[in-house]
Design a protein around this motif. Structure first.
Motif, PDB file in Angstrom:
ATOM      1  N   ARG A  67      18.264 -11.384   2.283  1.00 33.66           N
ATOM      2  CA  ARG A  67      19.584 -10.825   1.972  1.00 33.66           C
ATOM      3  C   ARG A  67      20.681 -11.730   2.560  1.00 33.66           C
ATOM      4  O   ARG A  67      21.646 -12.068   1.884  1.00 33.66           O
ATOM      5  CB  ARG A  67      19.672  -9.431   2.592  1.00 33.66           C
ATOM      6  N   GLU A  68      20.461 -12.114   3.817  1.00 27.89           N
ATOM      7  CA  GLU A  68      21.458 -12.971   4.480  1.00 27.89           C
ATOM      8  C   GLU A  68      21.508 -14.354   3.838  1.00 27.89           C
ATOM      9  O   GLU A  68      22.561 -14.885   3.542  1.00 27.89           O
ATOM     10  CB  GLU A  68      21.113 -13.123   5.964  1.00 27.89           C
ATOM     11  N   ARG A  69      20.303 -14.911   3.585  1.00 31.52           N
ATOM     12  CA  ARG A  69      20.241 -16.266   3.043  1.00 31.52           C
ATOM     13  C   ARG A  69      20.800 -16.336   1.624  1.00 31.52           C
ATOM     14  O   ARG A  69      21.559 -17.228   1.281  1.00 31.52           O
ATOM     15  CB  ARG A  69      18.784 -16.747   3.059  1.00 31.52           C
ATOM     16  N   GLN A  70      20.444 -15.316   0.837  1.00 34.15           N
ATOM     17  CA  GLN A  70      20.847 -15.376  -0.572  1.00 34.15           C
ATOM     18  C   GLN A  70      22.276 -14.867  -0.782  1.00 34.15           C
ATOM     19  O   GLN A  70      22.826 -14.985  -1.871  1.00 34.15           O
ATOM     20  CB  GLN A  70      19.854 -14.583  -1.436  1.00 34.15           C
ATOM     21  N   GLY A  71      22.876 -14.258   0.272  1.00 41.14           N
ATOM     22  CA  GLY A  71      24.250 -13.768   0.127  1.00 41.14           C
ATOM     23  C   GLY A  71      25.229 -14.589   0.959  1.00 41.14           C
ATOM     24  O   GLY A  71      26.302 -14.113   1.300  1.00 41.14           O
TER      25      GLY A  71
END
Ligand SMILES: Cc1ncc(COP(=O)(O)O)c(C=O)c1O
Length: 461
Positions: A67-71
């Motif tokens: 979630r963090e990486r892709q956002g």
């Protein structure tokens, strides 16, 4: 009113299914006789290694990481893994879990795996079904070569098709008999069947309870090449291995991925519920007019029409198994296996040491396999007066509280024609499953093996 369907043929129930159906009644009889029930029958993973809580915590942390990486650029944006998890996906499923799996599994087995040649399946069971439906689709007579005995799930699937026929090959303690293997292929062809494939479980064979030797694998592969048949390698136990790394024979797909259809399942290295599996093959088939096509493309068409889509979220979830606590891709799945192997190694030792101790005086009258992988040992009586049929099994439960699986049901029909007593001198002992965990697992299994030993002493004339 019954619906008229005279073309439908009643299928035989598998021996493991029959056993679990009859268990409540047998258990009641055993308990009425004041006996505890001892499990050496169930072929399931141990509850101690299938507690999902640790897995779920790591999976959720991995999803948070994604979630963090892709956002990164827009915290409000829908992360890609989440979008894919709840959407229709390609039949091949999301790319990321396949890329991770190809890298980690390929490194473990020394194969340069192409992620685009990995087809997600609903476990190994889904892989078996897909391969069978591909061969059966033309509607012409198809033969499957397999071992005698062979996996009950394969027998159940292959015998569903009325124009398919099984030609089986007896096993010795290194693997399938080579003369019979070639003869089975030739006989099937002489009988007018196209040989679809040879289906086998070379590592931790279920139910035969041993792994094929390296030289036997080489010889089988050589014949498969000469005869132009595919080896379908069902590989649920490759990581449930008790052999030293240098003693582990290579799986067929590592020897020749162009001659092999490899069926991977996450059921034993991960958890069985999500039923993650992959087919991997680099084989090509020469179809009509000599055209060569990738077998995977044919399987893909079959999968698209058959299972439609696997669960993409389960595939993303499976990827969490392929990353460590820092979400770095693992170099190997062996450290994951190691946690499970602690339990299975101990269980295997309890079974083998227990049999040695209990049956030391009977070594010339009974024997058992020493499995290098998997959950099973096959126990054989060298005494013609013992017949391990359903009555024998029922008596073992009712009078001794011991649950084991008879072997006769794992033998294909042609093996029983060759030898009507096939498997009727054998039992399948499973050391994978216990109802309880920890010290109670050890206690339960130890008592089960002791009870089995006492029962054998009582039974032998
Ligand atoms: C040889 C063999 N193939 C397939 C399976 C089932 O695999 P899955 O859980 O992936 O459907 C098992 C499980 O017991 C097995 O022993």
């Amino acid at each position: 009113m019954a619906i008229d369907a005279p073309e439908i043929i009643r299928q035989p129930v598998s021996v493991t299914r029959k056993m679990s159906a009859s268990l409540p009644e047998l258990r009641a009889i055993a308990q009425a006789n004041g006996l505890t029930i001892h499990h050496l029958g169930a072929g399931y993973p141990n509850p101690e290694v299938t507690d999902p809580r640790g897995f779920i915590a790591h999976e959720q942390a991995f999803f948070e990481h994604l979630r963090e990486r892709q956002g990164l650029n827009d915290p409000e944006a829908l992360p890609e893994f989440l979008r894919e998890s709840y959407n229709y996906t390609d039949t091949l499923g999301p790319a990321s879990p396949r890329e991770a799996f190809a890298a980690v599994y390929g490194a473990d087995w020394g194969v340069d795996m192409a992620p685009e040649l990995l087809l997600p399946t609903v476990g190994a069971t889904g892989g078996i079904s897909l391969v069978c439906s591909l061969f059966e689709r033309p509607g012409t007579p198809v033969a499957y070569i397999t071992d005698a005995p062979t996996y009950a799930g394969f027998l159940a699937r292959a015998t569903l098709c009325q124009h398919a026929r099984i030609y089986s090959v007896d096993l010795d303690d290194e693997g399938p008999d080579l003369g019979q293997f070639r003869a089975a292929i030739e006989q099937a062809r002489a009988d007018g069947y196209r040989v679809g494939c040879y289906y086998t479980i070379p590592d931790g064979h279920n139910p035969a309870g041993f792994s094929f030797s390296g030289p036997r694998r080489e010889a089988i592969l050589e014949i498969a090449r000469e005869e132009g048949i595919l080896i379908v390698e069902d590989a649920p136990y490759v990581y449930i291995s008790y052999a030293a790394a240098e003693d582990r024979p290579a799986p067929f797909f590592a020897m020749d991925p162009s001659q092999t259809v490899h069926l991977f399942t996450g059921s034993k290295i991960g958890l069985p519920g999500p039923r993650i599996g992959f087919i991997y093959t680099e084989a090509e088939l020469a179809i009509r007019d000599g055209e060569k096509v990738a077998l995977l493309d044919l399987l893909l068409t079959e999968a698209a029409a058959d299972v439609l889509f696997q669960n993409p979220q389960a595939l993303w979830s499976f990827e969490s198994l392929l990353v460590d606590e820092n979400f770095e891709r693992r170099e190997s799945l062996w450290p994951v296996a190691e946690k499970k192997l602690d339990v299975y190694r101990e269980n295997r030792r309890i079974l083998l040491d227990g049999l040695d101790a209990e049956l030391v005086a009977y070594r010339d009258r009974v024997s058992w396999t020493v499995p290098e992988a998997g959950f099973f040992s096959v126990f054989t009586f060298h005494d013609d007066s013992i017949v391990t049929d359903d009555d024998f099994i029922a008596k073992l439960v009712a009078e001794h509280g011991v649950v084991v699986i008879p072997m006769y049901g794992f033998y294909p029909a042609d093996a029983l024609e060759r030898n009507p007593r096939a498997g009727l001198d054998q039992l399948r002992l499973s050391f994978g499953f216990t109802e309880r965990t920890g010290d109670e697992r050890v206690k339960d299994l130890t008592e089960a093996v002791e009870a089995f030993g006492r029962a054998i002493e009582a039974i032998l004339p």
